[in-house]
Scaffold this active site. Structure first.
Site, PDB file in Angstrom:
ATOM      1  N   SER A  27     -10.256  -0.987   6.793  1.00  0.00           N
ATOM      2  CA  SER A  27      -9.602  -0.700   5.513  1.00  0.00           C
ATOM      3  C   SER A  27      -8.870  -1.864   4.872  1.00  0.00           C
ATOM      4  O   SER A  27      -8.433  -1.763   3.727  1.00  0.00           O
ATOM      5  CB  SER A  27      -8.638   0.478   5.662  1.00  0.00           C
ATOM      6  OG  SER A  27      -9.350   1.688   5.630  1.00  0.00           O
TER       7      SER A  27
ATOM      8  N   LYS B  78       0.842  -1.204   0.000  1.00  0.00           N
ATOM      9  CA  LYS B  78       0.000   0.000   0.000  1.00  0.00           C
ATOM     10  C   LYS B  78       0.878   1.255   0.000  1.00  0.00           C
ATOM     11  O   LYS B  78       1.913   1.303   0.671  1.00  0.00           O
ATOM     12  CB  LYS B  78      -0.898  -0.051   1.246  1.00  0.00           C
ATOM     13  CG  LYS B  78      -2.013   1.003   1.293  1.00  0.00           C
ATOM     14  CD  LYS B  78      -2.895   0.780   2.530  1.00  0.00           C
ATOM     15  CE  LYS B  78      -4.051   1.764   2.620  1.00  0.00           C
ATOM     16  NZ  LYS B  78      -4.904   1.506   3.801  1.00  0.00           N
TER      17      LYS B  78
ATOM     18  N   SER C 297      -9.856   1.545   2.699  1.00  0.00           N
ATOM     19  CA  SER C 297      -8.937   2.342   1.915  1.00  0.00           C
ATOM     20  C   SER C 297      -7.876   1.543   1.177  1.00  0.00           C
ATOM     21  O   SER C 297      -7.267   2.063   0.253  1.00  0.00           O
ATOM     22  CB  SER C 297      -8.240   3.348   2.834  1.00  0.00           C
ATOM     23  OG  SER C 297      -7.396   2.673   3.764  1.00  0.00           O
TER      24      SER C 297
END
Lengths: 475, 473
Positions: free
Chosen positions: B166, B67, B142
Site C-alpha cells: 500500500s 494518511k 491504499s
C-alpha cells in the site's frame, strides 16, 4: 435407585492488585466515578495498542509456584473474539493453548492451568433485577475494563458443595498470602464459577455438566452448588437428562435460571494476539517470583502443630483459612507463652468462625479476644458468659473486662451468693432434692438449672453440683 | 526565495531553510497554497492554521501530509470509512507526534482505501483519488491520496502505510518514491489497524534522499507498541551506493507471467543500467513466492476481522440503532458503515478463523508465511538485494477492476511477499510506459534500509526521472 456422586470443577477469576491495568497505564480502582480510569487502550479506541504489564506476569508466576504448577518458559496471548458491550475491542486478550502455568495441585485438587487475561468492563442495567433481561437501557463503566485477571481452572476433583467451599477458602488464603490480590468476593476481586455433573458411583466417565455462574460469596458457592446437585439428581432419577447449559444462581430465591442459549453459541475464533510478542519467562523472573513466596498454608499448618502443639486437623483448619489463622496467631502472641494456645485455637476455630463470615470486617480484635480468654483461663468468667461477651465484642466491640464489670457477668462461686442460690433451689424443688439425696443422679439436672437461672449462667456447673451434693449430704 | 520553493526536494528545502535562504513562514504559506490546489480528491483535510507548531528538529519545518488512518488529535481520522466519518481522536499517533517534534508538522491528511483495503483508492468512502498523470486512472492504493498528493506537489512529502504493498504500489503508479520499512522499525501506535502483523508506516516522497530523511526520524522503539524495536543501525543521510560488485537477484516467480510488456521493458532497462554501474544481476529463486497472495488473503482478512470489531457503534463513530437490541445495533451500524470490500474481507477472515477451519486456512497460511521468509533468508545469502517491478501494470482506468476483486488483488503480486517476510522494500520511479509511471522495487534483509536506500539512490541518479506530471510545470 442408582446412587449418584457429584463431580465438580471450579474456574476462579482473581483480580490482580497491580498498580496499573493488564495492558495500559490506567490505575484500576474499585468504587471510583464511572469512566474516570480509562485511556485509548482500555477503551479500545482505533489505533491503540496493548503492552503487557510485567508485574501481572510476575504475580501469575507467583500464583503458579504457590499452586505447584509448571511455569511455561514461553507463553502466548490470544484474542478471544466476541461482540458484547462490555468488551470494547470486540475481543478479550486472554491465553489459549500456551498458558503461563499448567498442572499443579492444592489440597487434593489438581490444577489444570493458570492463565492471565484482561477483565471486561462493567455493565449496569436499569431493570428491577439488575440483569439485562427486561432492562430498558444499559450503561457501561470502563473503569474495570482491562484489570488484570488470573484465571485458575481446576480438574473435576471436588465431590461436594462443602468441599468446594472449603477448597475455595484455602485458595483465597493462598492468594491472599501471596499479596497479589484483595481476594474479596463482595467486591468481585475473587469470582468463582463451577462446572457440575453427576455420575453413578463407581463410574469413571463424566456426565453432562452445567456451568454455574454468579456465586458472589462463599455461602452462595456452597448453596448454589448444592442446589444444582439436587436439581440434577432429581432430574436424572426421574428419568430426565441434563442439558449442557450455563445457569445463573439467584441467592435471594435460591433458584437457578438458564442463560439464553443464544449467548452460548460462541465460536471465539481464537488466534495469537499479533500486537504482542510471546512472553519469555527467564530464570531470573522465576527466581524473583520464588524469592517473594511467603509461608504457604500447608507450611503454616505444620508450624502450628510444632510451635503451638495443635492437633493437625485444628492446625489445618486455622492455617487454610487465613483470616482465622491470622486472628489465632495475633491472639496467641498477646496471650503470651504462659497461656494455652490450644484454648485460643479452639475458640478461634469454633466460637469465632461460627460467628464471623469469611472475609467479613465484622470480627473480633485479637487484643479483645486475648483479654476475654485470659478472664476465662483465670476463672473470672464462665464459658457461657464468655460466649455472650464474644457476641457483644463482634457486634459492638469494647473491652471484655468493662463488659464483665458493667453487666455483672463475673463468675459467682465460693461465696455466699452461690450458697444462697443453691439453698433456694433445694427449697423450691424438695422432690428433686430428695431424689438426689437418695442417690438418683438424674434428678441433679433440674436443681443445677435452677441455680444457673438464678445466677444468669455465671456459676460454674461443676462447682454447683459439688455444692448441692455437699449440702444434701449435710442435711 | 521565489514561490518555486515548492519545486525543491525536501532535502534541498531543509538546506535552504538552514542557510536562511527560505523562511519557515514562506515555506508554510507556499505549501498551504499548494494544498489548496487539490482537484484530485487527494486530501481529506487541510490545516487552516496560519502557523504550524513543530519542534526544532532536523526536518526544518517542512510540512507533512499524513494518511487518513493515522490518529491525529482533534483532526478527522477516518481511515477512509463512513463508519469513522468525522471521528476526532483524543490522541496523536506516535510517529506523527515524533515527526512534528522533528520539524515536520501536519499540514494535510490524505484519502485512502477504506481501512487500507484496496489497490486503487476506489474503496474510499469519500470518493476515489485521481491519478495526477491521467485523471481517468487510479493512483493505486491504499495510500493513493499520499502518493497522488506528493506527485502533484500538493504536499512536499507524506506518510503512507503498507500492509501488502500500500505504499509501494501507489508510489509506482504515481511516479514517486515509497519505502516500506522493516516490520517493527516504526511504531504502529495510533495507526488505525488493518492487519497488525503486516501494517507498517513509511515515507512517500519525491526523492530517495527525502525518503531516507523522513524514515530516519520515524524509526525507533516505542514503549506503547510492543512489536516495535530499535533499529540496530543509525539511519544515515542517503548517499548513492557504488554498485560495483553489488549482487542483485531477480526472482523469476515475480517477474514472469502477468507483467505488462511496457513494465517489463522498463524493468529490463534498469537492470542494464545497474549492470553498467557495476552490479551483477542473476536469477534468484523464491520458490514459495507464488503462494504469497493466497496466504496474504487469509492472514490479512483474519486479522482485520478482529481489528475492526471495535467499530461497533458503542463508543465512537457511526451508530445506527433500529431499536432491535444490542445485536440489532451492531448489525445495522456495521452494515451501514462498512463498504463492500471491507465487508468481504471481514467475512473471509471470520471464516478463516472459525473453529474447524483454523488449521486449514489461517494455520496453513502462517506456515506458508514462514516458508516465504525462509526463501528470502536463503536468497540474501547470495544476493545483496532482490529487485522486481513494483506493480505488474501501470495505473489502470477508474472502474476497470472494481467488478473483479481477484484481478485487483493481483496488483500486489510483487509486493506481498516482502510484506509477509517483514523485510524492507522501496519503490522508485522507473520511467514511463505510454506516458504513465512504472515502479522498480528493491528489497533487502531486515533492517537493511541504509543499503536499499543507497542502491535506490544510485539507480535514481542514473534514471534521471522527471518526477513531475506535465501539468505541474
Amino acid at each position: 435407585m442408582i446412587e449418584l456422586e457429584p463431580v465438580i470443577g471450579l474456574e476462579i477469576h482473581v483480580q490482580l492488585a497491580t498498580k496499573t491495568k493488564m495492558f495500559c497505564g490506567c490505575e484500576p480502582v474499585f468504587g471510583e466515578n464511572p469512566n474516570t480510569r480509562t485511556c485509548p487502550v482500555c477503551l479500545g479506541l482505533p489505533g491503540a495498542l496493548p503492552v503487557i504489564n510485567e508485574r501481572a506476569v510476575d504475580f501469575g508466576l507467583r500464583l503458579g509456584l504457590a499452586l505447584g504448577c509448571e511455569l511455561a518458559n514461553r507463553s502466548i496471548f490470544h484474542r478471544k473474539n466476541y461482540f458484547y458491550a462490555d468488551l470494547p475491542k470486540g475481543y478479550q486478550i486472554s491465553q489459549f493453548d500456551e498458558p503461563l502455568c499448567s498442572g499443579g495441585f492444592l489440597d487434593g485438587v489438581r490444577i489444570h492451568r493458570v492463565h492471565l487475561e484482561e477483565d471486561a468492563a462493567k455493565l449496569v442495567h436499569s431493570s428491577s433485577s439488575g440483569r439485562i433481561q427486561g432492562a430498558d437501557s444499559s450503561v457501561v463503566d470502563f473503569n474495570r475494563g482491562g484489570t488484570p485477571l488470573a484465571e485458575i481452572v481446576t480438574e473435576p476433583d471436588i465431590t461436594s458443595a462443602a468441599q468446594a467451599r472449603e477448597w475455595l477458602s484455602l485458595l483465597r488464603t493462598t492468594v491472599k498470602s501471596l499479596g497479589i490480590s484483595d481476594v474479596s468476593m463482595e467486591e468481585g476481586s475473587l469470582r468463582c464459577d463451577a462446572n457440575i455433573s453427576l455420575r453413578p458411583v463407581g463410574e469413571t466417565t463424566l456426565g453432562t455438566k452445567t456451568e454455574l455462574k454468579n456465586m458472589n460469596s462463599f455461602r452462595f458457592v456452597e448453596k448454589g452448588i448444592e442446589a444444582e446437585i439436587e436439581r440434577q439428581r432429581e432430574l436424572i432419577q426421574s428419568g430426565g437428562t441434563v442439558v449442557q447449559e450455563t445457569l445463573h444462581f439467584d441467592p435471594r430465591s435460591g433458584s437457578l435460571t438458564a442463560l439464553r442459549s443464544k449467548e452460548e453459541a460462541h465460536d471465539y475464533r481464537y488466534f495469537p494476539e499479533p500486537d504482542l510478542l510471546p512472553v519469555a519467562v527467564g530464570p531470573e523472573m522465576i527466581k524473583a517470583a520464588q524469592d517473594s513466596l511467603p509461608e504457604l498454608p500447608a507450611a503454616r499448618a505444620s508450624r502450628y502443630e510444632e510451635e503451638f502443639g495443635l492437633a493437625s486437623e485444628l492446625a489445618q483448619r486455622l492455617a487454610f483459612n487465613g483470616d482465622l489463622g491470622d486472628l489465632f496467631e495475633a491472639t496467641a502472641a498477646i496471650c503470651g507463652a504462659g497461656s494455652d494456645a490450644r484454648l485460643v485455637a479452639t475458640w478461634v476455630n469454633g466460637e469465632v468462625s461460627s460467628r464471623v463470615d469469611e472475609g467479613s470486617d465484622q470480627t473480633v480484635e485479637p487484643e479483645a479476644l486475648a483479654e476475654l480468654l485470659g478472664l476465662l483461663e483465670d476463672d473470672k468468667i464462665t464459658t457461657a458468659a464468655a460466649r455472650g461477651i464474644l457476641d457483644t465484642l463482634i457486634e459492638h466491640g469494647g473491652s471484655p473486662a468493662d463488659l464483665v464489670e458493667s453487666q455483672g457477668l463475673g463468675k459467682v462461686g465460693g461465696g455466699d451468693e452461690l450458697s444462697a442460690a443453691v439453698d433456694a433451689a433445694i427449697a423450691s424443688d424438695p422432690e428433686a432434692a430428695a431424689k438426689v439425696a437418695a442417690g438418683e443422679q438424674k434428678a441433679l439436672g433440674p436443681l443445677v438449672g435452677l441455680v444457673m437461672k438464678a445466677t444468669q449462667g455465671r456459676a460454674d456447673g461443676g462447682e454447683v453440683r459439688a455444692l448441692i451434693f455437699s449440702k444434701l449430704a449435710d442435711s | 526565495m521565489s514561490t518555486d520553493s515548492t519545486k525543491l526536494s525536501v532535502t534541498e528545502t531543509v538546506a535552504a531553510v538552514a542557510s536562511g535562504l527560505l523562511s519557515k513562514a514562506e515555506l508554510h504559506a507556499a505549501w498551504l497554497d499548494r494544498a489548496g490546489l487539490d482537484d484530485l480528491n487527494a486530501l481529506s483535510w487541510v490545516s487552516d492554521s496560519p502557523e504550524l507548531v513543530h519542534g526544532d528538529g532536523p526536518l526544518g519545518g517542512v510540512p507533512l501530509g499524513v494518511k487518513d488512518l493515522f490518529c491525529t488529535e482533534g483532526v478527522p481520522s477516518q481511515s477512509g470509512s463512513k463508519i469513522l466519518e468525522g471521528y476526532l481522536p483524543p490522541y496523536t499517533a506516535t510517529v506523527v507526534e515524533a515527526l512534528a517534534q522533528a520539524g515536520a508538522p501536519l499540514i494535510a491528511k490524505t484519502h485512502q482505501d477504506e481501512f487500507a483495503m484496496g489497490s486503487s483508492n476506489e474503496n474510499c468512502a469519500f470518493g476515489p483519488v485521481l491519478n495526477p498523470w491521467d485523471r481517468g486512472r487510479v493512483p493505486g492504493g491504499s495510500s493513493g491520496g499520499s502518493a497522488a498528493a506528493v506527485a502533484a506537489g500538493l504536499v512536499p512529502w507524506a506518510l503512507g502505510t503498507d500492509t501488502g504493498g500500500s505504499i509501494r504500489q501507489p508510489a509506482a503508479l504515481c511516479g514517486v518514491v515509497g519505502l516500506k520499512p522493516t516490520y517493527g522499525s516504526v511504531s504502529r501506535y495510533g495507526m488505525i489497524a488493518f492487519a497488525s502483523s503486516l501494517d507498517q508506516a513509511g515515507p512517500i516522497t519525491r526523492t530517495v534522499a527525502d525518503a531516507g530523511l523522513l524514515y530516519s526520524q520515524m524509526t525507533g522503539k516505542d514503549p506503547r507498541d510492543a512489536t516495535s524495536v530499535e533499529h540496530p543501525d543509525s539511519v544515515e543521510p542517503v548517499v548513492p551506493m557504488d554498485l560495483t560488485g553489488v549482487r542483485l537477484g531477480v526472482p523469476e516467480e515475480l517477474t514472469g507471467e502477468g507483467v505488462e510488456p511496457g513494465v517489463r521493458e522498463a524493468f529490463e532497462a534498469t537492470l542494464d543500467l545497474a549492470r553498467s554501474l557495476g552490479a551483477t544481476v542473476a536469477p534468484c529463486p523464491l520458490p514459495h513466492a507464488p503462494h504469497a497472495l493466497s496466504a496474504y488473503y487469509l492472514i490479512a482478512p483474519a486479522e482485520c476481522s478482529s481489528n475492526l470489531a471495535r467499530l461497533d457503534g458503542v463508543r465512537f463513530g457511526l451508530r445506527v440503532d433500529p431499536d432491535e437490541g444490542l445485536d440489532g445495533m451492531y448489525g445495522a451500524t456495521r452494515a451501514a458503515g462498512f463498504g463492500p470490500e471491507v465487508r468481504r474481507r471481514i467475512m473471509l477472515g471470520t471464516y478463516a478463523l472459525s473453529s474447524g477451519y483454523y488449521d486449514a486456512y489461517y494455520g496453513r497460511a502462517q506456515r506458508v508465511r514462514t516458508l516465504i521468509s525462509q526463501d528470502f533468508d536463503s536468497a540474501f545469502e547470495d544476493f545483496d538485494a532482490i529487485v522486481t517491478p513494483t506493480s505488474p501494470s501501470v495505473a489502470f482506468e477508474l472502474g476497470s477492476k472494481t467488478a473483479d476483486p481477484l484481478s485487483m488483488y493481483l496488483s500486489d503480486f510483487c509486493t506481498v511477499p516482502m510484506s509477509l517476510a517483514g523485510i524492507p522494500a522501496i519503490s522508485i520511479p522507473n520511467g514511463l510506459s505510454d506516458g504513465l509511471p512504472v515502479g522498480f522495487q528493491i528489497a533487502g534483509p531486515a533492517f537493511s534500509e541504509n543499503r536499499i536506500l543507497g542502491i535506490a539512490a544510485a539507480l535514481e541518479d542514473g534514471l534521471k526521472f522527471d518526477g513531475s506530471p506535465a501539468w505541474i510545470a
